[in-house]
Design a protein around this motif. Structure first.
Motif, PDB file in Angstrom:
ATOM      1  N   ASP A 198       8.857   3.199   4.294  1.00  0.00           N
ATOM      2  CA  ASP A 198       8.520   3.681   5.631  1.00  0.00           C
ATOM      3  C   ASP A 198       9.676   3.377   6.577  1.00  0.00           C
ATOM      4  O   ASP A 198      10.386   2.372   6.402  1.00  0.00           O
ATOM      5  CB  ASP A 198       7.244   3.008   6.129  1.00  0.00           C
ATOM      6  N   PRO A 199       9.883   4.219   7.608  1.00  0.00           N
ATOM      7  CA  PRO A 199      11.013   4.020   8.531  1.00  0.00           C
ATOM      8  C   PRO A 199      11.088   2.619   9.117  1.00  0.00           C
ATOM      9  O   PRO A 199      12.179   2.075   9.295  1.00  0.00           O
ATOM     10  CB  PRO A 199      10.749   5.074   9.614  1.00  0.00           C
ATOM     11  N   GLU A 200       9.945   2.017   9.413  1.00  0.00           N
ATOM     12  CA  GLU A 200       9.989   0.695  10.035  1.00  0.00           C
ATOM     13  C   GLU A 200      10.497  -0.388   9.086  1.00  0.00           C
ATOM     14  O   GLU A 200      10.862  -1.486   9.519  1.00  0.00           O
ATOM     15  CB  GLU A 200       8.596   0.315  10.553  1.00  0.00           C
ATOM     16  N   PHE A 201      10.531  -0.087   7.766  1.00  0.00           N
ATOM     17  CA  PHE A 201      10.999  -1.064   6.782  1.00  0.00           C
ATOM     18  C   PHE A 201      12.347  -0.669   6.181  1.00  0.00           C
ATOM     19  O   PHE A 201      12.781  -1.247   5.192  1.00  0.00           O
ATOM     20  CB  PHE A 201       9.967  -1.244   5.671  1.00  0.00           C
ATOM     21  N   GLU A 202      13.005   0.318   6.793  1.00  0.00           N
ATOM     22  CA  GLU A 202      14.268   0.832   6.259  1.00  0.00           C
ATOM     23  C   GLU A 202      15.305  -0.268   6.100  1.00  0.00           C
ATOM     24  O   GLU A 202      16.042  -0.322   5.101  1.00  0.00           O
ATOM     25  CB  GLU A 202      14.806   1.928   7.178  1.00  0.00           C
ATOM     26  N   GLN A 203      15.369  -1.188   7.065  1.00  0.00           N
ATOM     27  CA  GLN A 203      16.405  -2.220   7.052  1.00  0.00           C
ATOM     28  C   GLN A 203      16.164  -3.310   6.003  1.00  0.00           C
ATOM     29  O   GLN A 203      17.045  -4.121   5.750  1.00  0.00           O
ATOM     30  CB  GLN A 203      16.529  -2.861   8.434  1.00  0.00           C
ATOM     31  N   ILE A 204      14.978  -3.334   5.426  1.00  0.00           N
ATOM     32  CA  ILE A 204      14.695  -4.379   4.423  1.00  0.00           C
ATOM     33  C   ILE A 204      14.435  -3.759   3.049  1.00  0.00           C
ATOM     34  O   ILE A 204      13.778  -4.368   2.211  1.00  0.00           O
ATOM     35  CB  ILE A 204      13.514  -5.278   4.855  1.00  0.00           C
ATOM     36  N   ARG A 205      14.975  -2.542   2.810  1.00  0.00           N
ATOM     37  CA  ARG A 205      14.778  -1.904   1.511  1.00  0.00           C
ATOM     38  C   ARG A 205      15.334  -2.786   0.383  1.00  0.00           C
ATOM     39  O   ARG A 205      14.679  -2.992  -0.649  1.00  0.00           O
ATOM     40  CB  ARG A 205      15.454  -0.536   1.475  1.00  0.00           C
ATOM     41  N   SER A 219       0.836  -1.213   0.000  1.00  0.00           N
ATOM     42  CA  SER A 219       0.000   0.000   0.000  1.00  0.00           C
ATOM     43  C   SER A 219       0.860   1.248   0.000  1.00  0.00           C
ATOM     44  O   SER A 219       0.551   2.230  -0.696  1.00  0.00           O
ATOM     45  CB  SER A 219      -0.927  -0.004   1.218  1.00  0.00           C
ATOM     46  N   SER A 220       1.949   1.222   0.760  1.00  0.00           N
ATOM     47  CA  SER A 220       2.841   2.372   0.809  1.00  0.00           C
ATOM     48  C   SER A 220       3.477   2.642  -0.552  1.00  0.00           C
ATOM     49  O   SER A 220       3.524   3.788  -1.018  1.00  0.00           O
ATOM     50  CB  SER A 220       3.922   2.146   1.867  1.00  0.00           C
ATOM     51  N   LEU A 221       3.967   1.583  -1.216  1.00  0.00           N
ATOM     52  CA  LEU A 221       4.567   1.737  -2.541  1.00  0.00           C
ATOM     53  C   LEU A 221       3.533   2.214  -3.559  1.00  0.00           C
ATOM     54  O   LEU A 221       3.847   2.987  -4.464  1.00  0.00           O
ATOM     55  CB  LEU A 221       5.176   0.412  -2.997  1.00  0.00           C
TER      56      LEU A 221
END
Length: 989
Positions: free
Chosen positions: A666-673, A636-638
Motif C-alpha cells: 500500500d502507498p502508505e507503506f512504500e518506504q518500508i517495502r 491483511s493487504s499481503l
C-alpha cells in the motif's frame, strides 16, 4: 597450569532487552527498604527477636498489567487480555546466556526498586550446581558493574542457619534450591495412635528447634521472595506448582527456551532470532549414509508390539531377487521364517526362524533359531560398523581442520562431543577390576593416529591418540561406569565433573579434546567450545535433535576468556548417520513442537517492530515503530494480494530471489517495502542449517595485493587510532535542566476504581458495563532513597554536577511524590544528553607506527574455514579483489558486491575482514568496504552499506558506531560515507 577465566560482555543488546522486560513490570514501584519485624510478642509471628528484610510490592495488578502490555508491544508479543497471575516468562534460546540474564536481573531489580530476596528454583542437582558455578564465575563481573554486596548459597537441609540469614540480612540474598527439597509437605495428621506424621515432609517444611520451633519455610515466606524458575517446563506438576506457591513469592520469573506454559510472556528470543542475530553457532550437517546391503542377511528391528495378546515385531529385511530385490519393512510373529518372508533369498536359509519376541522395557529384542539375538533399533548384516568408523573419521578430520583454523592465531581450544548408546562400546570393565577400550575407543585411536599424520596437520604438535580422548559417564557405587539417560541422581557426578572442569577443558595446555558421553547430557552442560557433535548409534539416532545440538550452540571463548564473535569460526558441525534433508526436517519439527509454532507461517504482528520512516524519536530516544495494529493491516493487504496463503504460509507468488520481483505494498507503506521483505524472508529454518557438502573455500589471489594501486589503498586505510571524549559539563547541565523544566509533571501513584453494572438475564450474569471510573492518590512514600547515590550509579557524574542539575531544575519537590518516577526521568535525560555529547565530542588520533598488517589477508585465507555458497558472491573480475568469493550478510551487500565487480570505474574493492575494527565507546566497529574508484582522478573510499540513509530508522548503537567510524577515517584522511547502492555512492562523490 594457569586456567583461563571467562569474561562477560555487559553490553549485549538482546540481554539488556530481556533484563529490561522484567524491570519494567514494576514501573511505578517506589524504592523500598523492605523491613519487616520478626517478634515473639506478636501472635502468629516467628519466634525470634530480630529485624528481617523482605520484598514489598506497592503497585496494584492493574498497573502491572499496563506495564506488561507496554513491554509486550515493544517486544512484538501479543498482549494478554488479563494478568495470568504474577508469573512472568522470558523465552531465550539455548546458548544465549539465560543464566547470566536472570542473575543480572536480580541486581537490576535491587538497584531500581530495592528488592533483596531472590530464590532460584531448579529442577535438578546438576542445574543447581551449574547456577552456583555461574554465580561464582560472574562475581567479579557483577561487582564491577554494581559494587553491591550479596550472598549466594545452595539450600542445605543440614545448614538451616542459611535460611535464617536469608530472612534477616539486608544485603541481596540469592538462595538456590532444587524443587525436590521443598516439594513434599504433608500436613500434620493424627494417626490412630495419635502420633503426628510431619516427618514425611521435607526438612524445610518441618518444625525445628534450631529455628525457634518454627518451620524454616516460614522465614522464607515472610520475605515475599522473587522466585526465579530455571527450566520451568520441568516443574509443571500440580505438586511443584503448590510447592512454589508455598514460598509466598512476590512474583515468579520463568526462564526457558521451551516453555510449556509461557504465562505473561514478556520477551522472546527464538531459535530463528538467535540464528539471525548470530548469537549462537550456525549449523552444518555432515551426512554419512550407506547404500542398502543386498548381499548379506540384513535384519533391522524397528519395533515390538502386543495387540490383543498378539505379540509381533516390525523388521526390515531384503526381499525379492534379481533386479526386483529391495529392502522392505514387514510385521513378523513367533515361528515366522525369514527365508519364506524374503521370497526364498538364500542368505536367510540358515536358521532365521523367530523363536522369541521380548517386550521387556529396556530389553526389547527378537531371537532366531540360529542363536542370533537382535535388540530394538539395531541391525545385523548392514554397514553399521563401517558407518560409525566413517563418522569418527569425519569428526576427527573436521576437528583437526578447525584446530588448524583457530587454535594458533585465535587461541581457541576446539572440543568435540561424541555420544554413544552403550558405555561398553567405548570402555570395557572386566571382572578383575581392570578396564580396556571398547570397539569405539579402539577405532578412535586407530583413526586419529592415521588422520593426524597427514602433512597439513604436521605443525599442530598434537598430543598422542591416548591423551586426546576421554569419557564422561555416571558411575555406580563401585565406581563402574554405567548407561543412564542423563536425568538420574547418579548423573550428578558426571555433570559436576564436567562443569567444574569447564575452564580446564578450555585451556590449550589440556590435551583432552574429544569427549565421549552416554547421553545428550540434558540441561546443565554448556561448554562453549564444542565445534563437532557426533552421535554414534548402531542405528539412526532416535535422540531429539535440539538436545543433541544444544550442547554445541554457544559461542566459543579464546584463551583470554573472551567470546569470539566471528562468523567464519562459529559453525557447529553435526556428523549424522542420516541425510541433511532428514536432519533439517526433524529439527524443524522439534522446534515447532517445542515452541507451538509452525515455520513458514507468518505472524500477523510480525511487522510491528519496523521503524516508522522519518518519525521523531520519543522523549526516551526510541524511534516509533509500526506497532501491532498497522502490522495486521500490512498482513491483511499481503493476504488479499495472494502473497500470504489463508493458512499463513508464503505463497509461490512471493519470489524474493527473482531479480525482477517487486513486492507491491500500500502507498502508505512504500518506504518500508524492504524491511517488510526482510521480515518475510526470516520465516524459514532450513536456510539456517547448511549442508557440509556445500562449503566453498575462499581462494586468495596474492597478485592483487602486490599491485601498486591496492597497496596504496591499504596504506591509506590501515592506520590504527585511539579515541578520547571531550565535552563541557556546563553544557550538559544546561541541556538537562532545559529539558527537565519542560518534562511531564510527576504525579502520585493512583488507585483506580471502576464501578461495574451487574446484569442478570437468561444468558447468565454479566459484569462488563463500566458506569463510573475514579482514581485516588496514594499516600506519600514512607521511604526516600539516596537520590545522589542512585543517580551517580546510573550516570557516573559527580555528586556536585548532579546537585547542580537537581537544584536548578526546580523539580526537586516532585521527588517526594513519586521517587522512582522522578529518578527514572532525571537519569534518562542525563543519559540521553551524555550520548549526544559523547558522539559530538569524540576525537580520534593516529597511533604512531601501529597499522593493520596486510599480510593478515593471506594468512586468514590459509587458516579460515570455508564459507557457504548461498552466502557468497562469486567474483568475475579476479584482478579487482584479493578473494575469488565475497561473503555477504544481506541483499544490499550482495547487490553492492556485484555492482563493484561490474563497474569499470572501480579498480579495486575489498570486503573488510572481521578483524579490521575501529574502537568506539559502544564496542568495536567493523566497516564494510574499501574501494579504489577512478574517473577523472583516483580516490580511496571506505563505505558502509545500509538499507536506509535515515538515522532514525537504524538502531542507536549503529548510529553511534557510524559516527565514530566517520571520525576515525577523518583522522586518517580517508573518505567515508554510508550508502545504499553503488549508484547512490557515485551520485554522492
Amino acid at each position: 597450569m594457569s586456567i583461563l577465566k571467562l569474561k562477560f560482555d555487559p553490553e549485549l543488546d538482546y540481554q539488556q532487552e530481556a533484563i529490561q522486560a522484567v524491570v519494567d513490570i514494576f514501573t511505578g514501584q517506589v524504592i523500598s527498604n523492605g523491613s519487616f519485624s520478626i517478634s515473639s510478642n506478636q501472635a502468629g509471628a516467628l519466634g525470634i527477636n530480630e529485624l528481617g528484610h523482605g520484598n514489598v510490592l506497592e503497585i496494584e495488578d492493574e498497573q502491572i498489567l499496563k506495564n506488561v502490555h507496554a513491554t509486550q508491544e515493544r517486544n512484538s508479543i501479543p498482549n494478554v487480555p488479563e494478568l495470568q497471575g504474577r508469573n512472568f516468562s522470558i523465552e531465550m534460546e539455548t546458548g544465549t546466556g539465560k543464566t547470566y540474564v536472570y542473575l543480572r536481573t536480580i541486581f537490576e531489580l535491587h538497584k531500581v526498586y530495592g528488592f533483596t530476596k531472590f530464590i532460584v528454583v531448579v529442577p535438578s542437582i546438576p542445574i543447581r550446581e551449574g547456577v552456583l558455578a555461574s554465580i561464582n564465575a560472574m562475581k567479579d563481573h557483577f561487582t564491577s558493574i554494581y559494587n553491591e554486596p550479596y550472598d549466594a548459597v545452595i539450600y542445605d537441609s543440614k545448614q538451616l542457619g542459611r535460611v535464617r540469614q536469608f530472612a534477616t540480612s539486608n544485603k541481596i540474598q540469592i538462595l538456590i534450591i532444587n524443587i525436590q527439597a521443598f516439594q513434599k509437605d504433608v500436613e500434620d495428621e493424627e494417626s490412630s495412635n495419635g502420633i503426628a506424621q510431619s516427618t514425611k515432609s521435607n526438612v524445610i517444611n518441618r518444625e525445628s528447634d534450631r529455628m525457634s520451633g518454627r518451620r524454616p519455610i516460614e522465614f522464607i515466606q515472610a520475605t515475599n521472595p522473587i522466585v526465579i524458575l530455571d527450566e520451568p517446563q520441568n516443574m509443571e506438576s500440580e505438586k511443584s506448582r503448590q510447592a512454589i506457591e508455598r514460598l509466598h513469592p512476590l512474583c515468579t520469573l520463568r526462564y526457558s527456551a521451551t516453555h510449556k506454559n509461557p504465562y505473561n510472556l514478556l520477551y522472546r528470543l527464538s531459535p530463528i532470532d538467535a540464528f539471525d542475530r548470530k548469537l549462537v553457532k550456525r549449523i552444518e550437517v555432515a551426512s554419512v549414509r550407506a547404500e542398502e546391503n543386498l548381499n548379506d542377511a540384513f535384519v533391522s528391528l524397528i519395533g515390538v508390539n502386543n495387540t490383543d495378546n498378539k505379540i509381533t515385531a516390525k523388521v526390515k529385511i531384503n526381499v525379492g531377487s534379481g533386479s526386483q530385490v529391495s529392502q522392505k519393512t514387514m510385521t513378523i510373529k513367533m515361528g515366522d521364517d525369514l527365508f519364506a518372508k524374503s521370497k526364498s533369498r538364500q542368505e536367510y536359509k540358515d536358521g532365521y526362524i523367530v523363536t522369541n519376541i521380548s517386550l521387556v522395557p529396556g530389553n526389547e529384542h527378537i531371537e532366531f533359531a540360529n542363536g542370533i539375538t537382535l535388540h530394538l533399533n539395531t541391525a545385523i548384516g548392514g554397514f553399521d560398523e563401517d558407518i560409525m568408523k566413517v563418522m569418527l573419521r569425519k569428526t576427527i578430520e573436521s576437528h583437526l581442520d578447525k584446530v588448524l583454523a583457530v587454535n594458533k592465531d585465535r587461541g581457541i581450544k576446539v572440543l568435540s562431543l561424541i555420544f554413544v548408546d552403550k558405555v561398553a562400546n567405548y570402555r570395557l570393565h572386566h571382572v578383575d577390576g581392570t578396564t580396556s577400550l571398547g570397539k569405539l575407543g579402539v577405532w578412535f585411536e586407530e583413526i586419529f593416529g592415521e588422520v593426524s599424520k597427514k602433512p597439513k596437520y604436521k605443525n599442530l604438535n598434537l598430543p598422542s591418540a591416548e591423551e586426546v580422548h576421554g569419557g564422561y559417564f555416571s558411575k555406580d557405587k563401585k565406581g563402574v561406569e554405567k548407561d543412564t539417560k542423563g536425568s538420574t541422581q547418579d548423573d550428578s557426578s558426571t555433570y559436576e565433573l564436567i562443569m567444574r572442569d569447564k575452564e580446564r577443558l578450555l585451556s590449550l595446555n589440556e590435551p583432552l579434546q574429544f569427549i565421549f558421553s552416554h547421553s545428550a547430557l540434558a540441561e546443565g552442560w554448556d561448554n562453549p567450545n564444542v565445534f563437532q557433535i557426533c552421535t554414534l548409534r548402531e542405528s539412526a539416532s532416535k535422540d531429539r535433535k535440539r538436545q543433541e545440538i544444544g550442547r554445541g550452540l554457544r559461542l566459543p571463548v579464546n584463551q583470554h576468556g573472551e567470546r569470539v564473535r566471528d562468523d567464519n569460526v562459529n559453525w557447529l558441525t553435526v556428523v549424522a548417520n542420516e541425510s541433511y534433508e532428514d536432519f533439517a526436517r526433524k529439527l524443524q519439527t522439534e522446534y515447532e513442537d517445542d515452541y507451538g509454532i509452525e515455520f513458514g507461517i507468518v505472524d500477523r504482528i510480525a511487522f510491528s517492530q519496523i521503524p516508522v520512516p522519518n518519525a521523531i524519536p520519543d522523549e526516551k530516544g526510541n524511534v516509533p515503530v509500526v506497532g501491532q495494529v498497522l502490522s495486521e493491516q500490512i498482513y491483511s493487504s499481503l493476504s488479499l494480494d495472494g502473497y500470504i496463503n489463508p493458512d499463513g504460509r508464503l505463497s509461490d507468488k512471493y519470489k524474493p530471489h527473482d531479480p525482477n520481483f517487486v513486492l507491491p505494498v500500500d502507498p502508505e507503506f512504500e518506504q518500508i517495502r524492504a524491511p517488510i521483505m526482510d521480515v518475510l524472508d526470516a520465516y524459514v529454518l532450513s536456510s539456517r542449517i547448511k549442508d557440509a557438502r556445500h562449503r566453498q573455500r575462499v581462494a586468495f589471489n596474492k597478485e592483487v595485493t602486490l599491485d601498486q594501486g591496492f597497496k596504496e589503498l591499504w596504506e591509506k586505510i590501515s592506520p590504527r587510532t585511539r579515541y578520547r571524549v571531550e565535552f563541557s559539563s556546563d553544557q550538559l547541565v544546561d541541556d538537562v535542566i532545559r529539558n527537565l523544566k519542560t518534562a511531564p509533571k510527576i504525579t502520585p501513584i493512583k488507585l483506580m476504581v471502576d464501578v461495574v453494572k451487574v446484569e442478570t438475564n437468561k444468558g447468565g450474569i454479566k459484569a462488563d458495563k463500566i458506569i463510573e471510573t475514579g482514581s485516588y492518590d496514594t499516600s506519600l512514600p514512607r521511604f526516600l532513597p539516596d537520590i545522589l547515590d542512585y543517580l551517580q550509579n546510573e550516570t557516573e557524574l559527580t555528586r556536585m554536577t548532579l546537585s547542580k542539575i537537581l537544584l536548578k531544575s526546580g523539580r526537586l519537590d516532585e521527588f517526594k511524590i513519586n521517587p522512582q518516577a522522578f529518578l527514572t526521568m532525571v537519569a534518562h535525560e542525563i543519559r540521553q544528553h551524555l550520548d549526544t555529547l559523547m558522539v559530538e565530542g569524540i576525537r580520534y588520533e593516529k597511533l604512531a607506527g601501529q597499522v593493520w598488517e596486510m599480510h593478515r589477508l593471506e594468512s586468514e585465507t590459509s587458516h579460515v574455514l570455508e564459507c557457504y555458497l548461498d552466502n557468497l558472491y562469486k567474483v568475475r573480475n579476479l584482478n579487482k579483489t584479493p578473494y575469488d568469493y565475497v561473503e555477504f550478510d544481506s541483499k544490499v551487500e550482495k547487490a553492492f558486491a556485484k555492482a563493484l565487480d561490474d563497474n569499470k570505474d572501480v579498480k579495486y574493492f575489498l570486503k573488510l575482514p572481521s578483524w579490521f575494527k575501529v574502537d568506539t565507546p559502544v564496542g568495536s566497529y567493523n566497516p564494510d568496504w574499501a574501494i579504489v574508484f577512478e574517473q577523472d582522478a583516483r580516490i580511496y573510499l571506505v563505505r558502509e552499506t545500509k538499507s536506509t540513509l535515515v538515522a532514525g530508522e537504524r538502531r542507536r548503537e549503529e548510529n553511534i558506531k557510524i559516527n565514530c567510524g566517520r571520525r576515525h577515517f577523518e583522522a586518517i584522511d580517508v573518505d567515508y560515507d554510508v550508502v545504499t547502492s553503488l549508484d547512490d555512492m557515485v551520485r554522492r562523490l
